[in-house]
Design an enzyme around this catalytic site. Structure first.
Site, PDB file in Angstrom:
ATOM      1  CG  ASP A 110      -1.688   1.286   1.401  1.00 41.81           C
ATOM      2  OD1 ASP A 110      -2.595   1.512   0.581  1.00 41.81           O
ATOM      3  OD2 ASP A 110      -1.405   2.053   2.348  1.00 41.81           O
ATOM      4  CG  ASP A 112      -0.657   7.116   3.267  1.00 35.39           C
ATOM      5  OD1 ASP A 112      -1.069   8.055   2.560  1.00 35.39           O
ATOM      6  OD2 ASP A 112      -0.902   7.029   4.478  1.00 35.39           O
ATOM      7  CD  GLU A 114      -0.801  11.152   4.136  1.00 31.81           C
ATOM      8  OE1 GLU A 114      -0.834  12.203   4.817  1.00 31.81           O
ATOM      9  OE2 GLU A 114      -1.188  10.070   4.585  1.00 31.81           O
ATOM     10  CE1 TYR A 189      -7.448  10.162   7.333  1.00 37.06           C
ATOM     11  CE2 TYR A 189      -9.181   8.506   7.247  1.00 37.06           C
ATOM     12  CZ  TYR A 189      -7.856   8.861   7.090  1.00 37.06           C
ATOM     13  OH  TYR A 189      -6.938   7.926   6.680  1.00 37.06           O
TER      14      TYR A 189
END
Length: 533
Positions: A110, A112, A114, A189
């Site tokens: 995975d 991620d 950012e 979120y």
């Protein structure tokens, strides 16, 4: 799916405590990138290796479970741009990820990141080419994982985490990315947080019409992904198991959209124990955003509860999304929010009521009476399960069961013919199902007790020829002798028929108020166990 953070083990929440039976995928967070070698690396190797071993053991007990290593996150995305910048670097990094997966017996990777192009933590490296290079990095990973699949004859997954917002979608190539990955975990979120100048809602489901809440909504974020061509089944809607706490907040508007002096994130578990359990904090629900918040002692808390999480899972189900997910699993160590989401995702009805949570003891009954138009909500989105039933409402329900025959003028001074229960009362009084009071009133708004409910239903069953002869011995209940004379046979019938059951403490509670939830349950039993038997 859910993320499990390595640091949670230091806080006493170890992998063996994860709700594996409710999950299909766990992403272990986070591995980082070695900037010198350009390879995947563990940042806390002894703890990470221990956790990965425990996760593999968990998977052996739950073979359906997939385990992925998640690379990056907010704090460790600095070097993604570098490893994605050239073909040689992409090959080296992708190869290291696949080697890591094989070495540690995992099921995939995975990413991620950012964020590509701009954003993220201070120090994160960016290039304008990140948009295209991200796709190329995923393509390299996909090809290498596919090659490993053919060698090992097992499936390997590739997933990513993506921000909630159209701005993020302009920094990647959504359609190309979606074609390469098994799913995108949409981080539903941080639409508003402690980086804003005023308090606000962390993850409102629907748009909020206030200038301070400019971060959008979860529903809007999902729609943005769909409009950019991401297939619904490739989206996993991520939900927060945490909220934000703001201090130094004015009491105006119960702290919402107020300035504050300090703020921090707070896990749902801590929030529940420290704040929800305290009478010093009042609970509110934002009707537009469909999320709760708290205020008290100059403190404002934005968070999600079981109802709001279930509403988000229901959105995912209604749109045909790939599933729901959670950041981060240790923050809901009791599993309350995870359970609410899973039950809502698998629910087989389109529940319009935010206060009827999936799996609660009265959910099936509320669905039963709602779909048969026996009972309606107190509003479009509320059933008010804990509100007392009243005499007018119950009479109207039985009247609907009879097909709403026209019955003339009601004979009571306080019942108007054009009231929603007017014709119902006239019909029920005519057939001896309900009675009035000595002063000529019916008192339609009066709360109905459990013994009054039994009496009315008994008369209705007798009218239908379904009262039978079964009568229970009420002396088996510690307060059975408190049933009033007029209701004794009716209560004995209701108990024998299984409509009314004793409470956990062995009482019948004949004088206790019948709530709307209890009424729904009893009505379902009446229909299924008496009228349809």
């Amino acid at each position: 799916m859910g993320y499990y953070a390595g640091w949670a083990a230091y806080q006493g929440y170890t992998p063996d405590q994860l709700p594996a039976e409710k999950l299909t995928q766990i992403n272990y967070a986070f591995a980082e990138i070695d900037p010198v070698a350009g390879r995947i690396a563990l940042g806390d190797e002894p703890n990470d290796l221990k956790n990965l071993k425990a996760l593999r053991k968990l998977r052996s007990q739950h073979p359906h479970l997939k385990l992925l290593i998640s690379v990056g996150g907010w704090s460790d995305s600095q070097y993604f741009s570098d490893v994605a910048s050239t073909q040689a670097r992409r090959e080296k990094f992708a190869a290291s990820c696949v080697d890591f997966v094989v070495e540690h017996g995992l099921d995939g990777v995975d990413l991620d990141w950012e964020y590509p192009v701009s954003g993220g933590a201070p120090g994160t490296i960016h290039r304008n080419q990140d948009k295209q290079n991200f796709t190329l990095l995923l393509q390299e990973l996909r090809e290498r994982l596919d090659h490993q699949e053919r060698q090992d004859r097992r499936e390997y997954s590739l997933t990513i985490a993506g921000a909630a917002g159209a701005w993020y979608l302009s920094q990647i190539e959504p359609v190309k990315v979606a074609a390469l990955v098994d799913h995108i975990f949409l981080m539903g979120y941080d639409l508003h947080g402690t980086w804003n100048s005023r308090t606000g809602l962390n993850a409102p489901l629907n748009p909020v019409s206030h200038a301070s809440q400019a971060g959008g909504s979860i529903a809007g974020s999902v729609q943005a992904y769909l409009e950019r061509g991401v297939p619904a089944e490739k989206i996993v809607l991520g939900t927060p198991l945490y909220g934000y706490l703001y201090q130094g907040v004015s009491s105006r508007n119960n702290g919402l959209y107020s300035t504050y002096t300090s703020g921090k994130s707070i896990s749902y578990q801590t929030l529940k124990k420290t704040y929800l359990a305290s009478s010093a904090y009042r609970q509110f629900r934002h009707e537009e955003g469909q999320v709760p918040y708290l205020y008290g002692n100059g403190t404002f808390l934005s968070y999600d509860d079981a109802a709001s999480i279930a509403a988000k899972a229901s959105l995912a189900r209604s749109l045909g999304l790939g599933g729901v997910g959670f950041w981060e699993l240790s923050q809901d160590s009791g599993g309350e929010l995870v359970s609410a989401a899973v039950q809502a995702l698998h629910s087989s009805w389109d529940n319009p009521f935010r206060d009827v949570l999936p799996g609660v003891w009265y959910e099936d009954a509320v669905r039963y009476v709602y779909e048969r138009e026996m009972m309606q909500g107190t509003s479009a989105s509320a059933f008010s399960p804990n509100t007392s039933s009243n005499r007018g409402m119950l009479t109207a329900i039985l009247y609907r069961l009879e097909g709403s025959p026209r019955s003339g003028e009601p004979p009571f001074t306080d019942v108007a013919a054009d009231a929603y229960y007017g014709q119902a009362v006239a019909w029920a009084e005519k057939h001896g199902i309900v009675q009035g009071f000595d002063d000529g009133t019916f008192r339609p708004g009066a709360r109905i007790t459990r013994q009054q409910l039994a009496a009315v239903l008994f008369r209705y069953a007798d009218f239908k020829g379904e009262a039978g002869r079964g009568r229970a011995d009420l002396s088996a209940y510690q307060d059975g002798n408190r049933v009033e004379v007029y209701a004794r046979e009716a209560m004995a019938w209701a108990v024998d028929a299984g409509l009314i059951q004793g409470l956990a403490d062995g009482r019948l509670d004949p004088g206790g108020t019948a709530t709307r939830a209890q009424t729904a349950v009893i009505l379902q039993r009446l229909c299924e166990q008496v009228l349809e038997a």
